[in-house]
Design an enzyme around this catalytic site. Structure first.
Site, PDB file in Angstrom:
ATOM      1  N   GLU A   1       0.849  -1.200   0.000  1.00 16.26           N
ATOM      2  CA  GLU A   1       0.000   0.000   0.000  1.00 16.26           C
ATOM      3  C   GLU A   1       0.887   1.253   0.000  1.00 16.26           C
ATOM      4  O   GLU A   1       0.624   2.222  -0.716  1.00 16.26           O
ATOM      5  CB  GLU A   1      -0.922  -0.032   1.222  1.00 16.26           C
ATOM      6  CG  GLU A   1      -1.770   1.210   1.413  1.00 16.26           C
ATOM      7  CD  GLU A   1      -1.588   1.806   2.799  1.00 16.26           C
ATOM      8  OE1 GLU A   1      -1.005   2.908   2.878  1.00 16.26           O
ATOM      9  OE2 GLU A   1      -2.017   1.185   3.794  1.00 16.26           O
TER      10      GLU A   1
ATOM     11  N   GLU B   1      10.213   1.630   2.148  1.00 18.28           N
ATOM     12  CA  GLU B   1       8.883   1.597   2.745  1.00 18.28           C
ATOM     13  C   GLU B   1       8.708   0.396   3.673  1.00 18.28           C
ATOM     14  O   GLU B   1       7.964   0.461   4.637  1.00 18.28           O
ATOM     15  CB  GLU B   1       7.808   1.565   1.653  1.00 18.28           C
ATOM     16  CG  GLU B   1       7.805   2.796   0.756  1.00 18.28           C
ATOM     17  CD  GLU B   1       7.489   4.088   1.517  1.00 18.28           C
ATOM     18  OE1 GLU B   1       6.626   4.063   2.414  1.00 18.28           O
ATOM     19  OE2 GLU B   1       8.117   5.124   1.205  1.00 18.28           O
TER      20      GLU B   1
HETATM   21 ZN    ZN Z   1       1.191   2.704   6.957  1.00 21.99          ZN
END
Ligand code: ZN
Length: 1085
Positions: free
Chosen positions: A170, A245
């Protein structure tokens, strides 16, 4: 979230109201309450730091909820008498407006087949479900006259383990794509679009990518960037994005220790430092041991480093496919254009097997209850014996429930727990066995619904008593049923809320999408969840015919009492857990290091450098230009004006806003608190809560709450404090806020008067509960929103308004509450008379102000009730302003809490060193957050968030980080901001984007009540229309020179700023070793 818009409109990124430091409102998660604005989600993960919203938005709503706990707590509204239930609470006949559609033939040509079509009266929309013929992608195209257009693409993404793949993905797909090959198109959109919503969420079984805008061109730009991101992201070829990330080893120099870094890794460390969060996760996993909900889609920090890049890529290939996508369009744009844009993307794919692979299988019911004992990280001080948590959780059914049953269960949930007067909530809090309620009641956002309830702040010996109390109370409810006034109040509250559909600043179309998705994602009918009228009518008829007991008692028995699928979770405080986890992580990393050769280490250091370099290198201008943007011509030259008439009733100033509100009257009564004695200030939040929860001579608090529930849409009372630019004295008020159907204005003002004048401060036991609830809430806040506590603390060192707010919501308030707990036992008479004294100094027509929002006819019809209300208020001669010339000493402080990630802040008052406000400051502040701090604190620093805020009323400029693995390093980044600005270069395109993004903030979309409210705040803070026009012109004409000139002002923070961190003891100790005596240490938890 509704305050977003309010505050932004105040005068850009004003912090005026963000001083309020309470936790987010608690919503019920039932079918009904899915009409609530925010997805239930603290449990779910959002790409954007939630506190961007926390900082700027959300403020007074949270405070309102926290201090009032009135019937606004779970549902915001309610209305008519039971006997008149047949009459619509909010008049909105479902007549079909003229809505254009797409010709079936045209849709066919674009590759879509129409599956079904309905007009949905509840949201006055025409909804068409399409299927993309080639891939099977499903599309809901909802058309109506709402200008706040919404798009969302949602994939089913059930994980198999707790490595956090869905969550990391995401984050990662928004880091560059085929058409938009830059580091983070997402950030470019944040910087330079007029979006009214932009974020992404990871649920336990799905991932959502929603955007919204009122500007059609901007809207399609956002849609295109999002579609390209999910279907053609760069991250699946780019290992470094995965590292950034997700997770990676960091080694700056072969002589140093290896550490783990990664945005999601640190975000989840923060999540796992919060006991409430840990409890929620443990409960979910224990309730669903056999299906996908038995693992953590967000990622367990201990499991995240097991995730490989190969698995990550495979997950995307499998699930981010049109065959596995559900796509939502909503608003007043052209439905043809929607399909045209989609066909461009979807046609590139063939059908896949994903819909089968992503199916969520149900959990079978247990034959016996289960009990689990877990540890959570606690601080060392305090009475750990009284820090246990216990929660009972049930899985209600082995399959999804039908909507009628779900609605009835949601109703039951509200009856049992919805307001402080609700029996289950009341009995738990009054038992004295714990400090605050935990567990969310009925939750039905996943495949199978659950119910959970418990207490925290429980002493070890009392744990079995809590369990017994819950079971006995449920049995009692089965036997005795609910009070008919309570049933009526709940019914009206729920009905009002559904029909008012006030989603605050959260787009209505997004709230509907999330509601629809709750069923659609499991291959059920996407239209059904949008239609509440029929099930509501059936429920009301059943209650009328059979009585509420016959409706609800069997439900409690079947789904809860006789249901063996029950998991009891006990959480025990463990003062060593944080350091043990820390040590375990260190050991793994040390072992790794010792197994590495010198070459390996050199290679790792080189890779670390390479990643850093990549992160810190700006995108080339060509890449930046690929992200579409509006031009300045698309931007209105004047600010949005809210119609405001200033008049007077009985000598009191009245602001009226003539706006269409569908027959609802919104009103605020504002009282001046500037004559309050200084020592009474910390009592104000509890005073506000007492007004709504103590009862009068004739009415118990339960009766009073039910009356409010039956006759109004809710009343809340809360303090409001802000600096006023150019003035020494702050704005300091108490606001009483209420809403009702316009025809009920009489009741609304009567009840406001009753709350203000007749409530008696005599209930010592209840007051004691308020104190322990507030304490529990604040402790939770210290862990979950430490940046807000740090910010309040710095503000308290820099101005009087900040000091007042900190007294009512910061660390000082926590200390006050700790002392107050004893005082309630020893000197209740003293406290009770202090509360009365606050009322006496507050209640007066002098310094009172009324604000009203409704349509003209309803405004004038309500005036006589306002006049009656004012007649009843005492009239006093103006009291002397109390002198509060007090601030906290301006030293650097470290507030210690048991955590693995920190909150780091630094601030100074720019006005004190001569800076004069110019509109360009809004553009520059936003830009610093979205570039310098995003790149350094988040991307390369590994924190979940880093941002800055300029309170243009006080002049305080604040830097903050969120879930940050660093401490001094982050402070150094803040100090480098001036040099960053001096060397800063940007081309005209980038500058235009920065300006447009700022205007997007200023012009944030507002529902009518929010428009009226923000106009009130501007009035209180002396922000004139002329000033708004000037600021707008300054924003629009911002130049690169302004950026460079701002550097000197920003250096004030480096040179004279004060730093406050909320951090782990180990990190603070290390920092004080590196820079001797830098922080004065204070104990937080
Ligand atoms: Zn997050």
């Amino acid at each position: 979230m509704e305050r977003t818009a309010l505050l932004r409109s105040l005068s850009c990124s004003s912090l005026a109201c963000s001083r309020f430091l309470f936790s987010a409102p608690k919503f019920s998660r039932s079918f009904l309450s899915k009409s609530r604005a925010v997805p239930s989600a603290a449990r779910y993960h959002r790409r954007l730091v939630p506190n961007r919203s926390l900082l700027r938005r959300n403020k007074w709503r949270s405070l309102a909820a926290a201090s009032s706990n009135s019937s606004t707590l779970r549902f915001s509204l309610n209305k008519k008498h039971f006997s008149s239930l047949a009459v619509r609470a909010v008049a909105s006949p479902p007549t079909q407006p003229d809505i254009s559609g797409v010709d079936d033939e045209v849709a066919e040509k674009l590759g879509f087949e129409k599956v079904s079509e309905e007009f949905i009266g509840e949201c006055k929309s025409k909804a068409v479900l399409f299927k993309h013929k080639k891939t099977g992608a499903q599309v809901m195209s909802v058309s109506n006259d709402d200008e706040n257009k919404v798009f969302g693409v949602v994939f089913r993404t059930p994980p198999k383990d707790s490595t956090g793949i869905p969550h990391i993905l995401e984050h990662s797909v928004l880091c560059g794509s085929r058409k938009y090959p830059l580091k983070e198109p997402f950030v470019e959109l944040l910087k330079g679009s007029l979006n009214t919503f932009l974020n992404a969420f990871t649920y336990p079984d799905r991932t959502c990518y929603p955007v919204a805008s009122t500007n059609t061109k901007d809207f399609y730009n956002l849609v295109d960037v999002y579609l390209d991101a999910v279907f053609f992201p760069k991250c699946i070829e780019d290992f470094q994005t995965f590292q950034q990330e997700g997770w990676h080893y960091e080694l700056n120099d072969p002589s140093e220790d290896i550490t783990y870094k990664g945005v999601v890794f640190n975000e989840m460390k923060g999540v796992y430092s919060q006991p409430d969060n840990l409890l929620g996760r443990t409960a979910q996993q224990a309730l669903f041991p056999d299906n996908t909900y038995g693992v953590d889609s967000g990622g367990d920090p201990q499991a995240i480093p097991k995730l490989t890049f190969e698995e990550f890529k495979e997950f995307h290939r499998k699930f981010y496919h049109p065959s596995n996508a559900r796509i939502w369009f909503y608003g007043d744009d052209d439905p043809y254009e929607r399909l045209r844009i989609l066909s461009e993307y979807l046609d590139a794919f063939d059908a896949s097997n994903a819909p089968h692979e992503s199916k969520v299988l149900p959990q079978q019911l247990f034959s016996e209850p289960v009990r689990i004992v877990e540890k959570y990280p606690a601080g060392e001080g305090g009475d750990l014996k009284k820090k246990h948590m216990v929660c009972l959780n049930w899985l209600l059914s082995d399959k999804p429930l039908d909507l009628q049953t779900e609605l009835t269960l949601g109703f039951l949930d509200h009856l049992m727990l919805g307001t402080p007067a609700s029996p289950l909530r009341k009995v738990l809090l009054e038992s004295g066995l714990g400090d605050a309620i935990i567990g969310g009641g009925v939750e039905d956002e996943l495949l199978q619904p659950q119910f959970s309830i418990g207490l925290k702040g429980v002493s070890e010996d009392d744990v079995p008593k809590v369990e017994e109390l819950i079971m006995n109370s449920l049995k009692k409810l089965v036997e005795e049923g609910f009070d008919s006034d309570a049933v009526e109040a709940s019914m009206n509250t729920i009905e009002f809320s559904l029909r008012e559909n006030n989603t605050g600043s959260f787009p209505r179309g997004l709230s509907l999408m999330l509601r629809s998705m709750g069923k659609w994602i499991y291959d059920m009918d996407p239209f059904e969840p949008l239609k509440y009228e029929k099930p509501l009518t059936i429920l009301k008829a059943r209650i009328a015919e059979e009585g509420s007991k016959a409706v609800f008692s069997p439900l409690i028995e079947k789904y809860i009492l006789n249901n063996p699928h029950c998991v009891t979770i006990e959480m025990q405080p463990d003062p060593e857990k944080a350091s043990r986890d820390e040590a375990a992580e260190k050991e793994i990393l040390e072992k790794l290091k010792s197994s590495m050769t010198e070459e390996d280490l050199a290679e790792l250091a080189r890779a670390t450098q390479e990643l850093k370099l990549k992160q810190e290198t700006p995108d080339p201008p060509e890449a930046l230009r690929s992200v579409p943007s509006l031009s300045l011509h698309d931007i209105p030259k004047e600010p949005m004006r809210v119609p405001t008439e200033i008049g007077d009733i009985n000598g009191v100033k009245v602001l009226q806003h003539d706006l269409f509100t569908n027959d609802v009257l919104y009103t605020e009564v504002v009282f001046d608190t500037s004559s309050l004695k200084q020592e009474l200030l910390p009592l104000v939040p509890l005073f506000c809560q007492s007004l709504l929860e103590m009862g009068t001579k004739d009415l118990s608090f339960v009766q009073l709450n039910q009356l409010i529930g039956r006759k109004t849409g809710g009343i809340s009372v809360y303090p409001f404090t802000s600096s006023i630019r150019g003035k020494k004295d702050p704005s300091s008020h108490i606001i009483v806020r209420g809403k009702s159907m316009a025809g009920r204005a009489d009741d609304l003002f009567n009840l406001m008067n009753c709350v203000l004048q007749e409530v008696q401060f005599t209930d010592q036991q209840r007051f004691k509960q308020f104190v322990s609830q507030s304490k529990a809430r604040l402790e939770n806040r210290l862990r979950g929103s430490g940046h807000a506590i740090a910010m309040a603390r710095m503000d308290a060192k820099l101005n009087v308004a900040g000091w007042i707010s900190e007294q009512m919501g910061g660390l000082s308030y926590l200390e006050f509450l700790q002392a107050l707990e004893e005082k309630v036992d020893n000197d209740w008479a003293g406290i009770s008379s202090s509360l009365e004294e606050i009322r006496q100094s507050l209640l007066s027509r002098e310094g009172c102000l009324i604000n009203m929002t409704a349509d003209g006819k309803n405004l004038s019809n309500s005036e006589k009730f306002v006049s009656k209300f004012l007649d009843l208020l005492p009239s006093k001669s103006p009291v002397e302003r109390a002198s509060w010339g007090i601030q906290l000493p301006p030293n650097n402080e470290a507030i210690l809490i048991p955590t693995q990630v920190n909150y780091v802040g630094k601030a100074a008052n720019l006005y004190d060193s001569g800076y004069q406000l110019n509109g360009s400051a809004y553009v520059i502040t936003k830009h610093i957050s979205n570039t310098w701090l995003w790149d350094r604190v988040r991307v390369s620093g590994g924190a979940y968030g880093g941002f800055c805020n300029f309170d243009t009323h006080s002049g305080v400029f604040t830097f903050l980080s969120y879930r940050d693995p660093n401490l001094l390093k982050t402070l150094d980044i803040y100090d480098g901001t001036g040099d960053f600005l001096r060397e800063f270069e940007m081309d005209d395109d980038a500058l235009t984007k920065a300006i447009i993004g700022t205007i997007g903030d200023v012009d944030a979309y507002q529902l009518p009540d929010a428009k009226g409210y923000s106009s009130l705040l501007r009035h209180l803070l002396g922000v004139t229309e002329e000033e708004r026009q000037t600021r707008r012109e300054e924003i629009l004409s911002t130049s690169l020179k302004d950026f460079k000139e701002f550097a000197d002002a920003i250096d004030t923070i480096k040179d004279k700023g004060v730093a406050v961190v909320v951090a782990s003891p180990d990190d603070v100790e290390a920092a004080n070793k590196e820079r001797p005596d830098f922080f004065e240490v204070k104990k937080g938890l």
